[in-house]
Structures are given as structure tokens and as C-alpha cells.
Design a protein around this motif. Structure first.
Motif, mmCIF file in Angstrom:
data_model
loop_
_atom_site.group_PDB
_atom_site.id
_atom_site.type_symbol
_atom_site.label_atom_id
_atom_site.label_comp_id
_atom_site.label_asym_id
_atom_site.label_seq_id
_atom_site.Cartn_x
_atom_site.Cartn_y
_atom_site.Cartn_z
ATOM 1 N N GLN A 1 1.487 -5.034 -2.422
ATOM 2 C CA GLN A 1 0.873 -4.327 -1.321
ATOM 3 C C GLN A 1 0.533 -2.864 -1.884
ATOM 4 N N TYR A 2 -0.391 -2.171 -1.426
ATOM 5 C CA TYR A 2 -0.833 -0.793 -1.883
ATOM 6 C C TYR A 2 -0.823 0.211 -1.022
ATOM 7 N N LEU A 3 -0.513 1.458 -1.520
ATOM 8 C CA LEU A 3 -1.068 2.630 -0.621
ATOM 9 C C LEU A 3 -2.549 2.896 -1.134
ATOM 10 N N VAL A 4 -3.405 3.055 -0.347
ATOM 11 C CA VAL A 4 -4.768 3.012 -0.469
ATOM 12 C C VAL A 4 -5.205 4.402 0.165
ATOM 13 N N ARG A 5 -6.247 5.095 -0.751
ATOM 14 C CA ARG A 5 -6.668 6.267 -0.293
ATOM 15 C C ARG A 5 -8.103 6.377 -0.696
ATOM 16 N N PHE A 6 -9.104 6.688 0.072
ATOM 17 C CA PHE A 6 -10.383 7.068 -0.378
ATOM 18 C C PHE A 6 -10.802 8.487 -0.195
ATOM 19 N N LEU A 7 -11.429 8.960 -1.233
ATOM 20 C CA LEU A 7 -11.617 10.241 -1.363
ATOM 21 C C LEU A 7 -13.091 10.621 -1.916
ATOM 22 N N SER B 1 3.870 -3.656 -13.979
ATOM 23 C CA SER B 1 4.647 -4.967 -14.076
ATOM 24 C C SER B 1 5.861 -4.849 -13.668
ATOM 25 N N ASP B 2 6.163 -3.484 -12.928
ATOM 26 C CA ASP B 2 7.532 -3.179 -12.348
ATOM 27 C C ASP B 2 7.440 -3.478 -10.822
ATOM 28 N N ASP B 3 8.006 -4.717 -10.209
ATOM 29 C CA ASP B 3 7.971 -5.023 -9.097
ATOM 30 C C ASP B 3 8.453 -4.109 -8.050
ATOM 31 N N ARG B 4 9.206 -3.300 -8.669
ATOM 32 C CA ARG B 4 10.098 -2.170 -7.630
ATOM 33 C C ARG B 4 9.342 -1.035 -7.451
ATOM 34 N N MET B 5 8.161 -0.769 -8.045
ATOM 35 C CA MET B 5 7.507 0.489 -7.741
ATOM 36 C C MET B 5 6.038 0.071 -6.834
ATOM 37 N N LEU B 6 5.890 1.161 -6.089
ATOM 38 C CA LEU B 6 4.610 1.333 -5.188
ATOM 39 C C LEU B 6 3.385 1.421 -6.406
ATOM 40 N N ALA B 7 2.187 0.916 -5.883
ATOM 41 C CA ALA B 7 0.904 1.302 -6.591
ATOM 42 C C ALA B 7 0.050 1.977 -5.450
ATOM 43 N N MET B 8 -0.581 3.195 -5.797
ATOM 44 C CA MET B 8 -1.453 3.804 -5.033
ATOM 45 C C MET B 8 -2.968 3.506 -5.611
ATOM 46 N N ILE B 9 -3.916 3.263 -5.054
ATOM 47 C CA ILE B 9 -5.127 2.742 -5.242
ATOM 48 C C ILE B 9 -6.112 3.955 -4.727
ATOM 49 N N GLN B 10 -6.623 4.852 -5.520
ATOM 50 C CA GLN B 10 -7.515 5.825 -5.124
ATOM 51 C C GLN B 10 -8.912 5.380 -5.500
ATOM 52 N N ILE B 11 -9.876 5.355 -4.370
ATOM 53 C CA ILE B 11 -10.896 4.892 -4.461
ATOM 54 C C ILE B 11 -12.144 6.043 -4.194
ATOM 55 N N TYR C 1 5.379 6.000 -7.170
ATOM 56 C CA TYR C 1 4.514 5.373 -6.933
ATOM 57 C C TYR C 1 3.623 5.270 -8.268
ATOM 58 N N ILE C 2 2.846 4.455 -8.870
ATOM 59 C CA ILE C 2 1.993 4.621 -9.968
ATOM 60 C C ILE C 2 0.443 4.542 -9.352
ATOM 61 N N MET C 3 -0.142 5.709 -9.819
ATOM 62 C CA MET C 3 -1.719 5.822 -9.442
ATOM 63 C C MET C 3 -2.620 4.911 -10.094
ATOM 64 N N GLU D 1 15.049 -5.317 -5.093
ATOM 65 C CA GLU D 1 13.723 -5.493 -5.544
ATOM 66 C C GLU D 1 12.920 -5.220 -4.081
ATOM 67 N N ASN D 2 12.309 -4.251 -3.869
ATOM 68 C CA ASN D 2 11.601 -3.658 -2.640
ATOM 69 C C ASN D 2 10.494 -3.046 -3.139
ATOM 70 N N PRO D 3 9.392 -3.521 -3.329
ATOM 71 C CA PRO D 3 8.177 -2.729 -3.767
ATOM 72 C C PRO D 3 7.634 -1.568 -2.873
ATOM 73 N N ASN D 4 8.073 -1.512 -1.426
ATOM 74 C CA ASN D 4 7.506 -0.627 -0.742
ATOM 75 C C ASN D 4 8.395 0.563 -0.495
ATOM 76 N N ARG D 5 8.944 1.233 -1.614
ATOM 77 C CA ARG D 5 9.768 2.253 -1.562
ATOM 78 C C ARG D 5 9.564 3.104 -3.058
ATOM 79 N N GLY D 6 9.922 4.270 -2.962
ATOM 80 C CA GLY D 6 10.127 4.995 -4.059
ATOM 81 C C GLY D 6 8.806 5.698 -4.686
#
Length: 143
Positions: free
Chosen positions: A82-88, A41-51, A15-17, A8-13
Motif C-alpha cells: 500500500q502507498y501514501l499517494v500525493r498529487f502535486l 525491498s524492505d516490507d517494513r517501510m512505507l512508500a510514498m508515490i508523488q505524481i 517512508y521511501i519517496m 512486519e507492518n509496512p503501514n508505519r514509520g
């Protein structure tokens, strides 16, 4: 020791956007993040937040827009991830048409968001991009 169990390492693999268009109305930030929580709900996935700042391509981010962004980050923190964050400024690949015409406005947006970046640094895994995609100033060949 070796193991065939999934780590269980959410900072790999993969990601869900999740995308958010920033507006001057902030009433639905909590509901949006609650929906995101059910989907993520999957703790093993990264999440990207696009703003998406498409509503501010010709002006500074409004106080209401800044409050909305801050409320999103506040809600993201409640998910304890934790999240990948992208402003665009665009989701359709038309950055050259949709980004602010003046790079100074983009820099102003960055300065406006600086305090939010510092306040929520604990939930930001990394930033993707630098607010811009195709931004180019006309080159000055005399330099």
C-alpha cells in the motif's frame, strides 16, 4: 506475549519517496516500477508515490497522461503493497508559481482521476495533500 522481534507492518514509520512526472508518453512505466521494486525491498517501510502534474498546469490531463497514471497504479499493485499517494504540480517549493491559476482546473484533474482512485483504492493507504500546496484565491471581503 512480549517480543523483541521487529514487527512486519509496512503501514508505519519512515517512508521511501518515489516521484513520477506525468507526460504524454507512457512507454517506461513498467521499467520505472521495476526499478522501484528493487529499491523498495524492505516490507517494513512505507512508500510514498508523488505524481507530478506539472505538464498539465494549463490544461486537462491528456488521455495519454491518464493512461500513464493508470499503468503506474497497475504496476504498483503487482508489488502487493500500500502507498501514501500525493498529487502535486511542483517539487521545488514554488507551488504559488506552478499550480494552475484556476482552481477549477485542479478540480477537473481530480474528477479525471476519480475512476483510477476507485479502481486502485486497495493499494492506497492514504492521500497526502489535496493536489495543492499554496493555492489561494483572492479573498472577497464582501462575503
Amino acid at each position: 506475549s512480549e517480543s523483541n522481534q521487529q514487527l512486519e507492518n509496512p503501514n508505519r514509520g519512515f517512508y521511501i519517496m518515489y516521484g513520477f512526472i506525468i507526460e504524454d508518453e507512457i512507454e517506461w512505466a513498467n521499467q520505472t516500477v521495476e526499478t522501484m521494486e528493487r529499491l523498495y525491498s524492505d516490507d517494513r517501510m512505507l512508500a510514498m508515490i508523488q505524481i507530478n502534474l506539472c505538464n498539465y498546469t494549463d490544461r486537462p490531463i491528456s488521455e495519454q497522461g491518464l493512461k500513464y497514471i493508470e499503468s503506474l497504479f497497475h504496476e504498483f499493485r503487482t508489488l502487493k503493497k500500500q502507498y501514501l499517494v500525493r498529487f502535486l504540480y511542483d517539487w521545488e517549493g514554488k507551488n504559488a508559481e506552478t499550480e494552475p491559476q484556476d482552481v477549477e482546473l485542479i478540480l477537473q484533474h481530480m474528477r479525471q482521476l476519480k475512476d483510477i482512485f476507485h479502481e486502485y483504492a486497495d493499494i492506497i493507504f492514504t492521500y497526502q495533500g489535496l493536489f495543492i500546496g499554496n493555492y489561494r484565491q483572492t479573498p472577497d471581503c464582501r462575503r
